[in-house]
Design a protein around this motif. Sequence first.
Motif, PDB file in Angstrom:
ATOM      1  N   THR A   1      22.482 138.397 123.856  1.00 59.40           N
ATOM      2  CA  THR A   1      22.982 137.860 125.181  1.00 59.40           C
ATOM      3  C   THR A   1      23.251 138.809 126.220  1.00 59.40           C
ATOM      4  O   THR A   1      24.094 139.762 125.851  1.00 59.40           O
TER       5      THR A   1
ATOM      6  N   ALA B   1      32.550 135.270 122.598  1.00 61.09           N
ATOM      7  CA  ALA B   1      31.987 133.786 122.759  1.00 61.09           C
ATOM      8  C   ALA B   1      30.724 133.690 122.008  1.00 61.09           C
ATOM      9  O   ALA B   1      30.546 132.535 121.349  1.00 61.09           O
TER      10      ALA B   1
ATOM     11  N   ASN C   1      33.724 141.976 130.809  1.00 56.60           N
ATOM     12  CA  ASN C   1      32.589 141.022 130.707  1.00 56.60           C
ATOM     13  C   ASN C   1      31.883 141.024 129.338  1.00 56.60           C
ATOM     14  O   ASN C   1      31.469 139.775 128.958  1.00 56.60           O
TER      15      ASN C   1
ATOM     16  N   THR D   1      34.002 139.851 126.751  1.00 56.65           N
ATOM     17  CA  THR D   1      34.339 138.523 126.835  1.00 56.65           C
ATOM     18  C   THR D   1      33.089 137.510 126.225  1.00 56.65           C
ATOM     19  O   THR D   1      33.236 136.696 125.325  1.00 56.65           O
ATOM     20  N   LYS D   2      31.797 138.349 126.582  1.00 54.23           N
ATOM     21  CA  LYS D   2      30.736 137.486 126.066  1.00 54.23           C
ATOM     22  C   LYS D   2      30.442 137.749 124.798  1.00 54.23           C
ATOM     23  O   LYS D   2      30.127 136.793 123.844  1.00 54.23           O
TER      24      LYS D   2
ATOM     25  N   ALA E   1      25.405 140.152 129.517  1.00 58.57           N
ATOM     26  CA  ALA E   1      26.715 139.807 130.178  1.00 58.57           C
ATOM     27  C   ALA E   1      26.763 140.345 131.610  1.00 58.57           C
ATOM     28  O   ALA E   1      25.819 141.222 131.839  1.00 58.57           O
TER      29      ALA E   1
ATOM     30  N   ASN F   1      25.148 144.666 129.096  1.00 56.18           N
ATOM     31  CA  ASN F   1      25.156 144.122 130.204  1.00 56.18           C
ATOM     32  C   ASN F   1      23.698 143.930 130.965  1.00 56.18           C
ATOM     33  O   ASN F   1      23.005 144.603 130.502  1.00 56.18           O
TER      34      ASN F   1
ATOM     35  N   VAL G   1      25.300 141.886 122.411  1.00 58.25           N
ATOM     36  CA  VAL G   1      25.475 141.750 123.963  1.00 58.25           C
ATOM     37  C   VAL G   1      25.410 143.095 124.543  1.00 58.25           C
ATOM     38  O   VAL G   1      25.867 143.929 123.962  1.00 58.25           O
TER      39      VAL G   1
END
Length: 460
Positions: free
Chosen positions: A309, A324, A317, A320-321, A311, A290, A288
Amino acid sequence: MTLIKSISGIRGTIGGGVGDTLNPLDIVKFTTAYATYIRRSKQSQSNTIIVGRDGRISGEMVKNVVCGTLMGMGYDVVNIGLATTPTTELAVVMEGAAGGIIITASHNPRQWNALKLLSHEGEFLTAQDAQEVLDIAEQEDFQYAEVDQLGHYSENNTFNERHIENVLNLQLVDVESIRKAKFRVCLDAINSVGAVILPKFFDALGVQCTVLNGDVTGDFAHNPEPLEKNLTGIMDEMRKGGYHLGIVVDPDVDRLAFICEDGTMFGEEYTLVSVADYVLAHTPGNTVSNLSSTRALRDITEKHGGTYTPAAVGEVNVTTKMKAVNAVIGGEGNGGVIYPESHYGRDALVGIALFLTSLSHKHCTASQLRRTLPNYYIAKNRIDLTPTTDVDAILQRVKEHFRNEQVNDIDGVKIDFPDRWVHLRKSNTEPIIRVYSEASTMEAAEELAQQLMQIVHEMQ
């Protein structure tokens, strides 16, 4: 004079009027609000809060106000002294504390300082929890402890060593390989806490280190943001020869940039990419970063069979991703490496150890390593707006304009084309739209940015 209240914490310039700067009265107000939030949240049974600070000129003053206020709220304070942001994050977990406050304005100039607020997990507060702190501060419905319930104060200066030990014990950090490589590095510690912990760290790794700007005065020798335009001193030193790597950190040591052996920038965006390439080669998985970070991380992740992914911008942020999607590594293109095997926070020590391990295993130079990574260029621009401009409406129209393209709107509007991307997002502190674009050449990245900026101007 400026005071900025956001989900990222409370930051401002020192000196000036109440409500306009980070002055003692406002420090008391927001520290009290944080302590009130901690008590109401009941997420921890602990009555201890950790306080650490970087080397800023105003750090001693702010620390004294923060510690006294927390004691007045009935909390026991453990002051860990001059400590990096990741050190303070780890200290919260190691002590089983209810939370922590990091006194640092990160890459901001010397006249700034800030309160960065941590949960009992040693992580930045979520957007919802940080907003609750701001709401409590505005209500000012404060209740302080009676005389027999005042908190106690203690100091613990062991956490730098414990942080170093944590990094050395990571499975993918090969200390013996690093020692055998006999690296010689040049460090720009920017007159802050990097000069306290990093020489000890390099000594533990068997790395010979020359330190620039090593006096912890907080009177920064240059603009402390680790961007190429601010790093002429260490780049000139590297060109003299005799070093394998140049290493640059910001004042609280959560951002990391490398200089190649020939004095050229490795590329701030490529700190995370290079470390991720090493980690994914040994522990395949997801990543991940940003939305404003380089596409190279996606390329590297997919090469190793994982899923990338994006974020929203902001460390909390990203973390958190990461949780997840069960990411094995992540971070931000500003030189922030987040490696969950250690903790969920940007950590320059972790980034350095993994990077040096990679170099030692591959028996190559930093510039040779850089040439093995996907090559992109990011252009960073801005659109100045009037205070009355409806930024959200403009971004919505941009989204509609490019509705046939791949669009991500979790944080502003990012348009992904097959060979380039552009990201527009409004600033939380200024009437501007930030325009970041990336392509295979800087000329193409700038051209894309100008195209989008022209479209926005026509929409105003």
